[in-house]
Design a protein around this motif. Structure first.
Motif, PDB file in Angstrom:
ATOM      1  N   GLY A   1      -9.491   1.135   1.051  1.00 44.18           N
ATOM      2  CA  GLY A   1     -10.043  -0.195   1.288  1.00 44.18           C
ATOM      3  C   GLY A   1      -9.982  -0.646   2.734  1.00 44.18           C
ATOM      4  O   GLY A   1     -10.336   0.099   3.652  1.00 44.18           O
ATOM      5  N   SER A   2      -9.503  -1.874   2.926  1.00 45.99           N
ATOM      6  CA  SER A   2      -9.558  -2.481   4.259  1.00 45.99           C
ATOM      7  C   SER A   2      -8.648  -1.763   5.252  1.00 45.99           C
ATOM      8  O   SER A   2      -8.921  -1.751   6.448  1.00 45.99           O
ATOM      9  CB  SER A   2      -9.221  -3.975   4.196  1.00 45.99           C
ATOM     10  OG  SER A   2      -7.867  -4.177   3.894  1.00 45.99           O
TER      11      SER A   2
ATOM     12  N   LYS B   1      -2.128  -6.207  -4.946  1.00 45.29           N
ATOM     13  CA  LYS B   1      -1.929  -7.528  -4.356  1.00 45.29           C
ATOM     14  C   LYS B   1      -1.089  -8.356  -5.316  1.00 45.29           C
ATOM     15  O   LYS B   1      -1.288  -8.286  -6.528  1.00 45.29           O
ATOM     16  CB  LYS B   1      -3.297  -8.189  -4.156  1.00 45.29           C
ATOM     17  CG  LYS B   1      -3.275  -9.521  -3.462  1.00 45.29           C
ATOM     18  CD  LYS B   1      -3.222 -10.716  -4.367  1.00 45.29           C
ATOM     19  CE  LYS B   1      -4.413 -10.939  -5.243  1.00 45.29           C
ATOM     20  NZ  LYS B   1      -4.362 -12.197  -6.005  1.00 45.29           N
TER      21      LYS B   1
ATOM     22  N   SER C   1      -6.472  -6.570  -9.380  1.00 40.06           N
ATOM     23  CA  SER C   1      -5.669  -6.773  -8.168  1.00 40.06           C
ATOM     24  C   SER C   1      -4.900  -5.521  -7.745  1.00 40.06           C
ATOM     25  O   SER C   1      -4.021  -5.590  -6.903  1.00 40.06           O
ATOM     26  CB  SER C   1      -4.694  -7.935  -8.391  1.00 40.06           C
ATOM     27  OG  SER C   1      -3.891  -7.682  -9.513  1.00 40.06           O
ATOM     28  N   CYS C   2      -5.229  -4.385  -8.382  1.00 40.35           N
ATOM     29  CA  CYS C   2      -4.580  -3.113  -8.018  1.00 40.35           C
ATOM     30  C   CYS C   2      -5.661  -2.074  -7.742  1.00 40.35           C
ATOM     31  O   CYS C   2      -6.775  -2.184  -8.240  1.00 40.35           O
ATOM     32  CB  CYS C   2      -3.762  -2.554  -9.191  1.00 40.35           C
ATOM     33  SG  CYS C   2      -2.447  -3.601  -9.784  1.00 40.35           S
ATOM     34  N   ARG C   3      -5.312  -1.037  -6.971  1.00 38.55           N
ATOM     35  CA  ARG C   3      -6.149   0.170  -6.967  1.00 38.55           C
ATOM     36  C   ARG C   3      -5.421   1.211  -7.786  1.00 38.55           C
ATOM     37  O   ARG C   3      -4.270   1.557  -7.495  1.00 38.55           O
ATOM     38  CB  ARG C   3      -6.399   0.681  -5.549  1.00 38.55           C
ATOM     39  CG  ARG C   3      -7.453  -0.098  -4.816  1.00 38.55           C
ATOM     40  CD  ARG C   3      -8.085   0.656  -3.653  1.00 38.55           C
ATOM     41  NE  ARG C   3      -9.169  -0.152  -3.121  1.00 38.55           N
ATOM     42  CZ  ARG C   3      -9.005  -1.069  -2.155  1.00 38.55           C
ATOM     43  NH1 ARG C   3      -7.829  -1.245  -1.606  1.00 38.55           N
ATOM     44  NH2 ARG C   3     -10.037  -1.784  -1.749  1.00 38.55           N
TER      45      ARG C   3
ATOM     46  N   ASP D   1      -2.597   0.841  -4.218  1.00 32.84           N
ATOM     47  CA  ASP D   1      -2.141  -0.412  -3.600  1.00 32.84           C
ATOM     48  C   ASP D   1      -2.278  -1.536  -4.616  1.00 32.84           C
ATOM     49  O   ASP D   1      -2.847  -1.341  -5.697  1.00 32.84           O
ATOM     50  CB  ASP D   1      -2.932  -0.717  -2.306  1.00 32.84           C
ATOM     51  CG  ASP D   1      -4.440  -0.768  -2.522  1.00 32.84           C
ATOM     52  OD1 ASP D   1      -4.881  -1.202  -3.607  1.00 32.84           O
ATOM     53  OD2 ASP D   1      -5.189  -0.372  -1.614  1.00 32.84           O
TER      54      ASP D   1
ATOM     55  N   ARG E   1       0.835  -1.206   0.000  1.00 29.89           N
ATOM     56  CA  ARG E   1       0.000   0.000   0.000  1.00 29.89           C
ATOM     57  C   ARG E   1       0.866   1.251   0.000  1.00 29.89           C
ATOM     58  O   ARG E   1       1.825   1.342   0.767  1.00 29.89           O
ATOM     59  CB  ARG E   1      -0.871   0.034   1.260  1.00 29.89           C
ATOM     60  CG  ARG E   1      -1.789  -1.162   1.397  1.00 29.89           C
ATOM     61  CD  ARG E   1      -2.592  -1.071   2.689  1.00 29.89           C
ATOM     62  NE  ARG E   1      -3.394  -2.266   2.890  1.00 29.89           N
ATOM     63  CZ  ARG E   1      -4.614  -2.460   2.386  1.00 29.89           C
ATOM     64  NH1 ARG E   1      -5.190  -1.525   1.654  1.00 29.89           N
ATOM     65  NH2 ARG E   1      -5.265  -3.588   2.607  1.00 29.89           N
TER      66      ARG E   1
HETATM   67  P1  TMP Z   1      -8.044  -4.355   0.512  1.00 28.06           P
HETATM   68  O1  TMP Z   1      -7.933  -2.884   0.805  1.00 28.06           O
HETATM   69  O2  TMP Z   1      -9.449  -4.804   0.282  1.00 28.06           O
HETATM   70  O3  TMP Z   1      -7.344  -5.166   1.574  1.00 28.06           O
HETATM   71  O4  TMP Z   1      -7.270  -4.619  -0.859  1.00 28.06           O
HETATM   72  C1  TMP Z   1      -5.920  -4.273  -1.029  1.00 28.06           C
HETATM   73  C2  TMP Z   1      -5.501  -4.539  -2.463  1.00 28.06           C
HETATM   74  O5  TMP Z   1      -5.506  -5.914  -2.754  1.00 28.06           O
HETATM   75  C3  TMP Z   1      -6.415  -3.917  -3.517  1.00 28.06           C
HETATM   76  O6  TMP Z   1      -5.602  -3.417  -4.564  1.00 28.06           O
HETATM   77  C4  TMP Z   1      -7.265  -5.040  -4.009  1.00 28.06           C
HETATM   78  C5  TMP Z   1      -6.383  -6.238  -3.825  1.00 28.06           C
HETATM   79  N1  TMP Z   1      -7.115  -7.435  -3.440  1.00 28.06           N
HETATM   80  C6  TMP Z   1      -7.086  -8.552  -4.239  1.00 28.06           C
HETATM   81  O7  TMP Z   1      -6.480  -8.539  -5.308  1.00 28.06           O
HETATM   82  N2  TMP Z   1      -7.737  -9.671  -3.825  1.00 28.06           N
HETATM   83  C7  TMP Z   1      -8.405  -9.727  -2.656  1.00 28.06           C
HETATM   84  O8  TMP Z   1      -8.961 -10.770  -2.313  1.00 28.06           O
HETATM   85  C8  TMP Z   1      -8.441  -8.560  -1.831  1.00 28.06           C
HETATM   86  C9  TMP Z   1      -9.187  -8.575  -0.531  1.00 28.06           C
HETATM   87  C10 TMP Z   1      -7.794  -7.451  -2.258  1.00 28.06           C
END
Ligand code: TMP
Ligand code: ASP
Length: 265
Positions: A109-110, A187, A211-213, A185, A104
């Protein structure tokens, strides 16, 4: 037809190794290889929300190819060999380490939810988090203590994973900044690749707007899967915009790869 040339087994006769929410893995043409097929399925919140968005798989295949090819080119090891067609790429078979590694740069998000930090806040430094890949448990966040105690990765492997994560973050941040996009961010996943007796950790799975923001620098418009998670609409348009800015998709090209083609003039 030239039958002397090697060809790929038609999809229906290929051995399916694994099917996930957004991708399918098939047996590859040679030992140690697999074919990674990108589906159009969009899921969120551990598949509680699901939709098929025609063309998403094609876009993610292209965008992920672009990212992984560049990572290979700058010496960041990945599982990627080459793209085969609109939806598939040839990859090296690796032993997936059961961790989702989230890096990040900006709160969202989370992280924002858990710690009450307003979305969009620049973080004092990049933060790396680990989640245990287990759908039944909803991918819980874990610490290095859990990872080593339960044997998911060794301390040395965690070091290697963190160096990879930092290199990928630096590369991706620069890549997207160059096309007017902020990498909030992302993943990534890693796997063990054996070459003879030598094992190394490589980047695996995919890196795409799923898988990205990704936020537009000027407007802060979301160009990633949050469009689906948060019911904003326009997911395909956003992914197409990312592909276009990276120079992957030419104007007027349809991500679906089927149907009528727009003829200009
Ligand atoms: P989060 O803020 O929901 O934890 O997500 C962080 C980053 O990870 C965001 O770019 C989305 C990605 N992500 C995935 O690719 N797969 C997942 O299962 C989750 C929860 C998030
Ligand atoms: N893990 C993915 C996400 O939330 C998809 C899913 O959970 O179904 O982005």
């Amino acid at each position: 037809m030239d039958f002397t040339k090697p060809r790929y087994t038609p999809m229906s006769r290929r051995r399916r190794i694994y099917e996930g929410k957004a991708k399918i893995l098939y047996e590859g043409p040679e030992p140690g290889t697999l074919i990674q097929h990108f589906k159009d399925d969009a899921t969120a919140f551990n598949a509680k929300k699901h939709e098929v968005i025609e063309g998403k798989g094609v876009l993610n295949n292209r965008i992920s190819e672009y990212v992984f090819q560049h990572l290979n080119d700058i010496g960041v090891p990945t599982h990627f060999i080459r793209r085969l067609n609109m939806r598939e790429q040839l990859i090296r078979e690796v032993e997936i380490i059961p961790l989702e590694i989230v890096v990040r740069n900006i709160a969202a998000g989370s992280l924002s939810q858990r710690l009450g930090i307003e979305e969009g806040t620049q973080l004092p430094r990049s933060i790396i988090e680990f989640y245990y890949k287990n759908d039944q448990l909803n991918d819980p966040m874990v610490s290095e203590e859990h990872i080593t105690a339960f044997g998911w990765a060794t301390p040395q492997e965690i070091d290697d994973i963190m160096s990879l994560a930092i290199r990928v973050n630096d590369f991706l941040s620069g890549l997207f900044l160059g096309v007017g996009i902020r990498l909030v961010d992302f993943k990534m996943e890693t796997g063990r690749l054996w070459e003879n007796d030598l094992m190394r950790i490589v980047v695996a799975d995919e890196i795409s707007p799923d898988s990205c923001r990704l936020w537009d620098i000027k407007s802060n418009e979301k160009l990633d899967k949050d469009r689906f998670r948060r019911d904003l609409g326009g997911l395909l348009e956003a992914y197409t915009e990312v592909a276009k800015r990276l120079g992957i998709m030419s104007e007027g090209e349809r991500p679906q790869g089927t149907g009528p083609i727009l003829v200009k003039g």
